[in-house]
Enzyme design. Sequence first.
Site, mmCIF file in Angstrom:
data_model
loop_
_atom_site.group_PDB
_atom_site.id
_atom_site.type_symbol
_atom_site.label_atom_id
_atom_site.label_comp_id
_atom_site.label_asym_id
_atom_site.label_seq_id
_atom_site.Cartn_x
_atom_site.Cartn_y
_atom_site.Cartn_z
ATOM 1 N N GLU A 107 9.980 10.431 -14.312
ATOM 2 C CA GLU A 107 11.510 10.373 -15.065
ATOM 3 C C GLU A 107 11.859 10.680 -14.649
ATOM 4 O OE1 GLU A 107 10.258 9.207 -19.175
ATOM 5 O OE2 GLU A 107 11.180 7.709 -18.859
ATOM 6 N N GLU A 127 2.854 6.309 -20.654
ATOM 7 C CA GLU A 127 3.117 5.843 -21.701
ATOM 8 C C GLU A 127 2.236 4.768 -23.131
ATOM 9 O OE1 GLU A 127 5.313 6.449 -19.571
ATOM 10 O OE2 GLU A 127 6.111 8.047 -20.369
#
Length: 702
Positions: A107, A127
């Site tokens: 990210e 995640e």
Amino acid sequence: MGSVNGSIDLRRDGDVAIITIDNPPVNALKHEVRAGLIEALRQIGDPAIHAVVIACAGRTFSAGADISEFGKPLKSPGLQEVIAALEAVPKPTVAALHGTALGGGLELALGCHYRVAAPGTRVGLPEIKLGILPGAGGTQRLPRLMGPEKALAAILSGDPIPTAQAHADGIIDEIVTGDLTAGAIAFARKVVSEHRPLTLVRNREDKLAAARANPQGYGDAAAKLTSRSGGRRAPAAVIESVRNAFTLPFDDGLAREQALFRELVVTDESRAQRHIFFAEREAARVPDMPQGVKPHPFERAVVIGAGTMGGGIAMSFANVGIPVIVVETAKDLLTKGLDRVADTYRTTIKRGRLTQDEMDKRMALISGSVELEAAGNVDVVIEAVFEEMGLKKEIFGKLDTIARPGTLLATNTSTLDINEIARATKRPQDVLGTHFFSPANVMRLLEIVRGKETSFAALATAIALGRKLAKVPAVVGVCDGFVGNRMLAKRGTEAERLLLEGALPQEVDGAVTEFGFPMGPFAMGDLAGLDVGWRIRKARGVKAEITDPLCEAGRFGQKTGKGYYIYQAGARTPTPDPEVEQIIVAASKRLGIERHKISREEIVERMVYPMINEGARILAEGIAYRPSDIDVIWIYGYGWPVWRGGPMFYADLVGLPHIRDRLALYAKRSGDKSLEPAPLLAKLAAEGKGFASVGAAAGAAA
Ligand SMILES: NC(=O)c1ccc[n+]([C@@H]2O[C@H](COP(=O)([O-])OP(=O)(O)OC[C@H]3O[C@@H](n4cnc5c(N)ncnc54)[C@H](O)[C@@H]3O)[C@@H](O)[C@H]2O)c1
């Protein structure tokens, strides 16, 4: 310039600033890293700096968030703030990736204008494996690079994407061979000199057009990808959030992603998955292992027996590049066994998960022999012959004279006493159990069974070998069935009792799969074959009220097209069969049991609580070191749904007093004393504690 704080370094190479994250071992984005990045970005305003490279020291780019910060109040700045600061930099920003850029690490890189990577880099947003979704823009930015459907598949699987694929999908702009930082600096200078556009990922729209034109296509893809995710919340949240990437303005999508993240991080589902993340790493830790014990090398191996397990174990070695000799009693059996290995690889090729070239390389690592003497020149021997004590002792006795000193001598037995097998040698310290699960080339669990005299060096070697073979090792002690099968047996007894009392196989299996297992006990029995247990029972003079009549009627499971269910020719889908119902009803009648309807809730309790009870006994006996080891064993060996955290974690969620009371009730109703609450369970329940309060029992397993 120089050290910004303990984790961030900032230096200049002419007109390029290089910000380096240095937080070993995996450059997790802990608070100091985030604060240091903000500070470094503040320091690069000098007009003489024309571009910025973000890199990581050590063996990998950032592998993501610091999981130990989860569930605690977030200390500012959060990763989103760091990425916002990065996006506000008016000069070209380039992330230099190597190793794995995962989760928050990726990210962060998506906040740069460009990304370059060393060959072998893998990127991903894992995640979902912790029951959450990427919370720093991953669900909004990744779809803008690779398109929503592809991004959805990547985020739902959580699997890392290899460099070439990431390059083709537009996540990586250039693959750098040679020195990565130098390559990244050169790339940054090229961006400056060629006046390449500085478009932020957040502002890219081109890859969203197709999904905007056909939102139904996205919905269909999402439904297909999550058809087996049951009632889990994280997959649904990911679908919603990635959809927002092409239906909402960027900042609104980002805000919603944040809200979803906050909702998910406090769910039992996510707590369970985080529990397993840590439990998996803990399960191979032997509490009384002295510091500094080194594993022996394992460069060459022998597997004895080319049957179901031997073949799979040999493949596990070849799959990671370790040469292995398979030993059989006769040439034809050897050929048959190796042919089956080749067939399995061919099937994997057909499914597109292996190339012919890779298969050839792996097959070249597997050789055969009909001489046990082949075990004389290897580091590891794994025995996987028939489950007969006499035979195993004979083989270990011979190995004692053949194998070099220090060779790890392991047995794959699922039921036999490892101490007795070890005593067949004069080196019991080198003997232990390596209990693989079927199919051994696929299943991740490896129960490492520690005998009374097993040395620490042998244990350390088996653990290191297990990891090398890409397994999840869990060290357990010697008892009948070890941890997994001993608990499974309790479920089996209760499953038959449910049938006799009024349930049907499809009702029991339905409740168990709804709970989250991929398969119920009866479909699993049909898959494994009912005849094996039947023959063992006959030899021991033991009866099974329903399975015995099924086997007598030739219903051995999938292999005969009929078992607890009926199977269409060549198909694996179980269909309920009225003939089975008749056999079950007749058994109830024979035993004078009045059949009645049993609720789904009761079925689940009776499928799970007796196992938890046995788990408590296993812990009290020191057969498992920790409750979380039992959880790991059930998740990686038996398909316990990871988002329910394993049986002992689940027990704590339900509450031990409730489980104790229900077990007492079921024990009373059935007259089965083994269902009475185990002393440890009863004690913890009375004290208002959970299994999580039980620490590792030093040296108990064995
Ligand atoms: N099948 C499973 O699901 C499973 C799971 C875990 C553990 N195990 C255990 O693994 C072991 C092997 O089980 P399997 O299912 O692969 O059995 P299998 O019957 O498929 O294979 C056993 C093989 O051993 C060979 N063999 C017998 N004596 C031998 C000798 N003296 N030297 C060399 N080879 C010999 C046989 O020819 C046969 O090919 C057993 O101890 C079993 O309990 C099995």
